[in-house]
Design a protein around this motif. Sequence first.
Motif, mmCIF file in Angstrom:
data_model
loop_
_atom_site.group_PDB
_atom_site.id
_atom_site.type_symbol
_atom_site.label_atom_id
_atom_site.label_comp_id
_atom_site.label_asym_id
_atom_site.label_seq_id
_atom_site.Cartn_x
_atom_site.Cartn_y
_atom_site.Cartn_z
ATOM 1 N N GLY A 261 -6.739 4.400 7.586
ATOM 2 C CA GLY A 261 -6.695 3.066 8.161
ATOM 3 C C GLY A 261 -7.967 2.709 8.895
ATOM 4 N N LEU A 318 2.078 3.199 0.098
ATOM 5 C CA LEU A 318 0.819 3.850 0.474
ATOM 6 C C LEU A 318 0.138 4.502 -0.717
ATOM 7 N N LEU A 321 -1.772 1.851 -2.529
ATOM 8 C CA LEU A 321 -2.959 1.422 -1.788
ATOM 9 C C LEU A 321 -4.078 2.446 -1.833
ATOM 10 N N VAL A 322 -3.753 3.718 -1.702
ATOM 11 C CA VAL A 322 -4.822 4.719 -1.693
ATOM 12 C C VAL A 322 -5.490 4.798 -3.067
ATOM 13 N N TRP A 358 -3.040 -1.316 4.307
ATOM 14 C CA TRP A 358 -2.830 0.027 4.842
ATOM 15 C C TRP A 358 -2.436 -0.030 6.318
ATOM 16 N N GLY A 423 -5.869 11.118 2.157
ATOM 17 C CA GLY A 423 -4.720 10.508 1.499
ATOM 18 C C GLY A 423 -3.796 11.494 0.818
#
Length: 450
Positions: A261, A318, A321-322, A358, A423
């Motif tokens: 983040g 998540l 997003l990663v 995030w 991550g």
Amino acid sequence: MTNSPQTSETPQSKRTRSMLIAAFGTIVEWYDFSIYFYVATILTREFFGDRPDSLLLTLGVGAAGFLFRPLGAMVFGHLGDRVGRRAALVISAGLISVSMFGTAMLPGIETAGIWGGIGMVVLRCVAGFSVGAEYTGTMVYLMESATPGRRGLATSWAAANSEIGSLLAVGLGALFASMLTPDAMQEWGWRILFVIGGILAAIMIPLRSMLEETETTKRIQTAQPRERDASLKSWRSSPLVLVLRHQPRAVLVAFLISSIGATSYFLGITYVPTYLTNEVHLAEAGSLGLGTIAAVVAIIVTPLFGLLADQVGRRRSLIGLVVGLVLTTVPVYALLHVGSDGVGIIAASFLAVPAAGWSAIAASTIPEQFTAVGRFSGMAIGYNIATVLFGGLSPLIATGLIAATGVSLAPAIYATVIFLAAGIPGLMLMRNMSGAQLDEVDRDDMLVGV
């Protein structure tokens, strides 16, 4: 098992008012730190002159403030767990106000020589200490006050308001830069920006005094230890020690998720205007304008990601997003160099979306890693250490990497490495509490009644 916070013990109207006040507070924190980095080139000339390494020195002073965040996290996290969330948030707002007003009054290098720069270091450290548990305290408060099935949306407003703080900073910076002559901006314009921050922080003091304490806090203050070695005195006097002993995995996950983040936010949003000015050679007004657009985009998408976290779960959101961050950061940074205004807007906005997403999902994911006891302390430590290493230091590291390698895309490559390194283990270790009731998230086997 006691009831969750969504009982009649705290009237809905009072809880809603308190949640709005708590969420608004993150505007102040992020305005403070964002405005410093958005006007970094002006502060460089004002306090450190025109030496080749002056910008690095200015970014280093900003990073010094972040180094005090873990210390503030220990102090305010302890206060938040032992005394209550409200007291910690009120005191931190007061210290932020002192720091902002003090910065506005600092003499420059032509007036006081090196002492102005030293004063900036001191005030940045005060600011860092004061916000050590600011954002985390707000996330804890909102998570513990939210209705069932809406923790993701409720906590995402903390992230959205932090972006409003950044937007306010970059927007006012762009407005002042366009309305004032460069000399006026250099002489006094930037000082007004810090005065505005001080006023916002001062307003938060009486507002936060009106906060209703969460039911989770009330429960842990009256709970009794289940085991003899978990004495009532020990866990109340040392909540941080307790959480480090009994919830180290939660602290690690908080650190890993916060690392992504911080990196995505500071290199994908906050650092972009400085990058555009120094590497793309865009005028300060133009770079701040692009930063303003990116901040608006971030605010719009943040609650949508909060809803997504509630609907499909934290881990799935998540993961998506990663993957997006890893695949797109370097190419989008490259687009910033095209030179077209349209392409620049698209690129800056594209960088802002996954960074905002995030932050939105992490706002509920991180506090859910902890049980009720020690949540404030453990979360504050994990989050703030990550913010120091990958937030406050990121602009400094990015600028240093460009200078050392001559590669303009070095910040994007560095960010991609962090996304992968943090991550993968973070997603593997996290506990997914998306559908759990709050009393299940809060449950601590060491205490009776929690």
